[in-house]
Motif scaffolding. Structure first.
Motif, PDB file in Angstrom:
ATOM      1  N   THR A 292       0.722  -1.033  -0.067  1.00 13.00           N
ATOM      2  CA  THR A 292      -0.024  -0.053   0.090  1.00 13.00           C
ATOM      3  C   THR A 292       0.798   1.252   0.019  1.00 13.00           C
ATOM      4  O   THR A 292       2.149   1.230   0.068  1.00 13.00           O
ATOM      5  CB  THR A 292      -0.965  -0.090   1.169  1.00 13.00           C
ATOM      6  OG1 THR A 292      -1.981   1.004   1.060  1.00 13.00           O
ATOM      7  CG2 THR A 292      -0.056   0.196   2.677  1.00 13.00           C
ATOM      8  N   ALA A 293       0.221   2.417  -0.137  1.00  8.30           N
ATOM      9  CA  ALA A 293       0.974   3.702  -0.390  1.00  8.30           C
ATOM     10  C   ALA A 293       0.131   4.885   0.451  1.00  8.30           C
ATOM     11  O   ALA A 293      -0.980   4.708   0.180  1.00  8.30           O
ATOM     12  CB  ALA A 293       1.530   3.980  -1.730  1.00  8.30           C
ATOM     13  N   ALA A 294       0.764   5.882   0.833  1.00  6.23           N
ATOM     14  CA  ALA A 294       0.215   6.952   1.687  1.00  6.23           C
ATOM     15  C   ALA A 294       1.118   7.829   1.818  1.00  6.23           C
ATOM     16  O   ALA A 294       2.275   7.553   2.004  1.00  6.23           O
ATOM     17  CB  ALA A 294      -0.630   6.548   2.705  1.00  6.23           C
ATOM     18  N   PRO A 295       0.676   9.377   2.134  1.00  6.55           N
ATOM     19  CA  PRO A 295       1.569  10.154   2.626  1.00  6.55           C
ATOM     20  C   PRO A 295       1.560  10.157   3.938  1.00  6.55           C
ATOM     21  O   PRO A 295       1.086   9.612   4.769  1.00  6.55           O
ATOM     22  CB  PRO A 295       1.026  11.450   1.908  1.00  6.55           C
ATOM     23  CG  PRO A 295      -0.549  11.277   1.770  1.00  6.55           C
ATOM     24  CD  PRO A 295      -0.426   9.847   1.456  1.00  6.55           C
ATOM     25  N   TYR A 299      -0.450   8.000   7.720  1.00  4.63           N
ATOM     26  CA  TYR A 299      -0.204   7.268   8.767  1.00  4.63           C
ATOM     27  C   TYR A 299      -0.253   7.712  10.204  1.00  4.63           C
ATOM     28  O   TYR A 299      -0.528   6.956  11.249  1.00  4.63           O
ATOM     29  CB  TYR A 299       1.167   6.813   8.537  1.00  4.63           C
ATOM     30  CG  TYR A 299       1.600   5.919   7.266  1.00  4.63           C
ATOM     31  CD1 TYR A 299       1.234   4.647   7.120  1.00  4.63           C
ATOM     32  CD2 TYR A 299       2.079   6.523   5.896  1.00  4.63           C
ATOM     33  CE1 TYR A 299       1.640   3.825   6.187  1.00  4.63           C
ATOM     34  CE2 TYR A 299       2.295   5.778   4.902  1.00  4.63           C
ATOM     35  CZ  TYR A 299       2.062   4.394   4.850  1.00  4.63           C
ATOM     36  OH  TYR A 299       2.029   3.824   3.951  1.00  4.63           O
ATOM     37  N   GLU A 300      -0.223   9.104  10.248  1.00  2.00           N
ATOM     38  CA  GLU A 300      -0.324   9.592  11.518  1.00  2.00           C
ATOM     39  C   GLU A 300      -1.880   9.752  11.965  1.00  2.00           C
ATOM     40  O   GLU A 300      -2.197   9.188  13.090  1.00  2.00           O
ATOM     41  CB  GLU A 300       0.171  11.312  11.612  1.00  2.00           C
ATOM     42  CG  GLU A 300       1.656  11.150  11.551  1.00  2.00           C
ATOM     43  CD  GLU A 300       2.014  12.592  10.967  1.00  2.00           C
ATOM     44  OE1 GLU A 300       1.290  13.338  10.417  1.00  2.00           O
ATOM     45  OE2 GLU A 300       3.211  13.321  11.560  1.00  2.00           O
ATOM     46  N   ASP A 331       8.697  11.042  12.369  1.00  2.00           N
ATOM     47  CA  ASP A 331       7.665  10.843  13.378  1.00  2.00           C
ATOM     48  C   ASP A 331       6.606  10.069  12.934  1.00  2.00           C
ATOM     49  O   ASP A 331       5.899   9.320  13.864  1.00  2.00           O
ATOM     50  CB  ASP A 331       7.286  12.257  13.988  1.00  2.00           C
ATOM     51  CG  ASP A 331       8.430  12.939  14.730  1.00  2.00           C
ATOM     52  OD1 ASP A 331       9.223  12.373  15.070  1.00  2.00           O
ATOM     53  OD2 ASP A 331       8.277  14.193  14.564  1.00  2.00           O
ATOM     54  N   ALA A 332       6.167  10.385  11.766  1.00  2.00           N
ATOM     55  CA  ALA A 332       4.834   9.496  11.292  1.00  2.00           C
ATOM     56  C   ALA A 332       5.047   8.094  11.247  1.00  2.00           C
ATOM     57  O   ALA A 332       4.430   7.179  11.634  1.00  2.00           O
ATOM     58  CB  ALA A 332       4.535  10.052   9.923  1.00  2.00           C
ATOM     59  N   ILE A 333       6.461   7.545  10.789  1.00  2.00           N
ATOM     60  CA  ILE A 333       6.991   6.354  10.797  1.00  2.00           C
ATOM     61  C   ILE A 333       6.950   5.632  12.024  1.00  2.00           C
ATOM     62  O   ILE A 333       6.383   4.583  12.511  1.00  2.00           O
ATOM     63  CB  ILE A 333       8.310   6.251  10.053  1.00  2.00           C
ATOM     64  CG1 ILE A 333       8.307   6.298   8.577  1.00  2.00           C
ATOM     65  CG2 ILE A 333       8.860   4.803  10.134  1.00  2.00           C
ATOM     66  CD1 ILE A 333       9.498   6.595   7.862  1.00  2.00           C
TER      67      ILE A 333
END
Length: 611
Positions: A292-295, A299-300, A331-333
């Motif tokens: 999957t993919a996203a900005p 994810y946050e 930070d999101a990761i």
């Protein structure tokens, strides 16, 4: 795409093999005649009974799944393409203005099959983006518009407000009978013809249509499959990304290449309940590998609002998470990893990546077995164009996430944009690209095309040049992005157009925005924009932040003072104005990113927060 002997069961006879797409030196070279349509026709012939696309429709009930096999998909493409051919000739543009769903996917591919140029856009009800849709329609001037019965009324009303378009023929995809396919006239599609126009998101300027050829899209899909190691035919996609967005299109492109399938849902379904995304990933993970993919923001948001209930059977062991479309946030990761590690999410799941519409999409990503990694650079040196490492806890440390290695058969050099000379590793400059995945130019904009797609690399490094192996005399693409090489990996530091220049010093907006987010709990994390505005001969800094949940009644003055103090201390810049808006108040691009350019324009025009 398969590598049967290495990754389990062999591919069904007749499907494209990875070896078919590589030359003797291992470079990406598509077989003659490879187009999006030829790939789909291979799937129809060889895995016709297998599912091609699944759409989880949350509008009617919770996750009502609509599926289509490759054979059924082929019948629909032929019928829609035949109808398109009645109203649009070869090379005419055909816009898709439809809601997310299988009809959209079929309309996109059918426009290409008909010999026209597909223009993937969106139904007019997408809030706040009427101007972008008008710009793209006026620019592409479609001969026909594909939509669905549900969206037909809204599309007719929208087109009626654009009399200068002429009268493009409205074609309702889900009202075309399968029997219409009998009138389809086969078209010879050359590999270097334009398959579709990919409109940019409009984050830093008005959207423009990138001309993507069959060679570019096929090359980029092969590059992705190699870079992310998607050679296993038991790899499937899950995506809520808009189908008019470059990454959304790539997520429907994977199955076309190797006969797999993608599970789709609408962006609205994801935003309203991000657990739906997690559940779809879990279902895929139980069957095989799922990508999957996203900005960053997605994810946050999911870590905040998408956690499974206690006892939910969620399995994320086989998930690959592409994160990109802007400088990647460590930070999101970390936030997502912490939230979902209890569900088996591997440390290697995240793949920080770099991509842009002008290069079809993907440019670089980290190795399939690697974990996301970060370096800490000196803020002052970085502003001056030098990547100097410091300790993570240094007061002047800026985190930069590695986007890994550049895709095979693509060259990315760091260039001084003024002189056109390649810069050595450790020096920040503009990222320039050369490769077959680069688009042909901007639709109808010859001057802008020459400027962006026709750059000349004036000089290369004598040793360690990243242009080694590129084609001499072939033009380069100026990306408008700033980056640096460290230890063979590329780091994207920001966009030239977004740089904040005050008193002769450059500042990265995302760096200031991170400081603002840390300065006060009133700031909604991830929802801050920083930009400069003219004040006589000087520039001054403006910060716009959305309020965190539960703070709508709080006095903003203490937060404004804390933000000013933090930014002044860390960046040496006074903040001339801080504005707080309710959640959703900052304008977004159509891919969900904060739109600094639009935010600045509304601020200067006195309309910010008035909508």
């Amino acid at each position: 795409m398969d590598c049967g002997s290495e990754h389990g069961a062999a591919a069904p006879q007749g499907l494209l093999l990875i070896e078919d797409c590589l030359d003797a030196e291992g470079g990406v070279e598509l077989p003659p005649g490879t187009t999006l349509i030829s790939l789909i026709e291979r799937n129809i012939a060889n895995v016709g009974d297998a599912v091609a696309y699944r759409f989880l429709d949350y509008a009617r009930s919770e996750g009502n799944a609509v599926e289509v096999t490759w054979a059924q998909f082929g019948v629909r493409l032929r019928a829609i393409a035949a109808r398109v051919q009645r109203f649009a000739g070869e090379g005419d543009r055909v816009a898709i203005l439809a809601p997310q769903g299988i009809d959209y996917v079929a309309g996109f591919y059918a426009a290409i099959k008909a010999g026209t140029i597909a223009v993937p856009l969106f139904a007019p009800e997408l809030p706040g983006h009427a101007e972008r849709l008008q710009t793209a329609l006026r620019d592409s001037r479609p001969a026909a518009v594909l939509t669905t019965a549900n969206a037909k009324g809204a599309v007719e009303s929208f087109l009626a407000g654009l009399p200068d378009l002429g009268k493009p023929q409205l074609i309702v995809i889900d009202r075309i009978p399968d029997s219409a396919g009998e009138l389809y006239v086969p078209v010879e599609l050359g590999i270097d013809r334009v398959s579709h126009l990919q409109y940019t998101s409009g984050a830093t300027r008005p959207p423009v249509g990138v001309e993507i050829t069959h060679r570019a899209v096929g090359t980029n899909l092969v590059q992705m499959i190699l870079s992310i190691d998607l050679l296993d035919r038991n790899t499937h996609g899950v995506s809520w990304l808009p189908l008019y967005h470059d990454m959304g299109l790539s997520m429907i492109g994977f199955p076309a290449v190797y006969g797999g399938h993608s599970t789709l849902m609408s962006p609205t379904a994801f935003v309203r309940r991000p657990l739906r995304w997690i559940q779809a990933l879990s279902t895929g993970s139980k069957q095989g590998r799922v990508v999957t993919a996203a900005p960053n923001f997605a994810y946050e948001w999911t870590a905040q609002r998408g956690l499974p209930a206690p006892g939910d059977d969620v399995d994320l062991r086989n998930v690959v998470l592409i994160i990109g479309s802007e400088p990647v946030s460590i930070d999101a990761i970390r936030t997502f990893n912490k939230a979902f590690a209890p569900y088996g999410l591997p440390r290697t799941a995240f793949k920080p990546s770099y991509g842009i519409a002008e290069a079809t999409l993907m440019i670089a990503t980290i190795d399939s077995s690697a974990e996301a990694s970060v370096v800490y650079l000196d803020r002052g040196q970085l502003s001056a164009g030098h990547a100097v490492r410091v300790a993570a806890d240094a007061p002047n440390a800026v985190a930069q996430v590695s986007c890994g290695r550049v895709a095979r058969s693509l060259w990315a050099v760091i260039v001084d944009p003024e002189s056109g000379s390649e810069l050595p590793d450790g020096e920040v400059g503009e990222i320039w690209l050369q490769g077959n995945n680069v688009g042909r130019g901007y639709w109808g904009l010859p001057d802008e095309t020459r400027l962006a797609f026709g750059a000349t690399l004036r000089s290369r490094l004598a040793d360690g040049s990243h242009a080694e192996g590129s084609t001499a005399g072939r033009p380069w693409l100026r990306t408008g992005d700033l980056g640096v090489y460290l230890d063979g990996e590329i780091y994207v530091t920001g966009r030239i157009a977004d740089l904040i220049t005050i008193a002769g010093r450059d500042h990265y907006p995302q760096d200031i925005e991170a400081t603002v987010a840390e300065a006060s709990p009133m700031v909604r994390r991830g929802y801050v924009t920083a930009f400069c505005v003219p004040d006589g001969r000087e520039q001054r800094l403006v910060v716009i932040a959305e309020r965190a949940a539960g703070t709508s009644r709080e006095d903003p003055q203490p937060a404004i003072e804390a933000i000013g103090k933090a930014v002044s201390h860390r960046h040496g810049v006074p903040v001339s104005d801080v504005r707080f808006l309710p959640a959703g108040g900052i304008p977004r691009t159509t891919s969900g990113k904060l739109a600094r350019r639009a935010c600045r324009a509304q601020y200067l025009g006195g309309t910010l927060g008035a909508h």
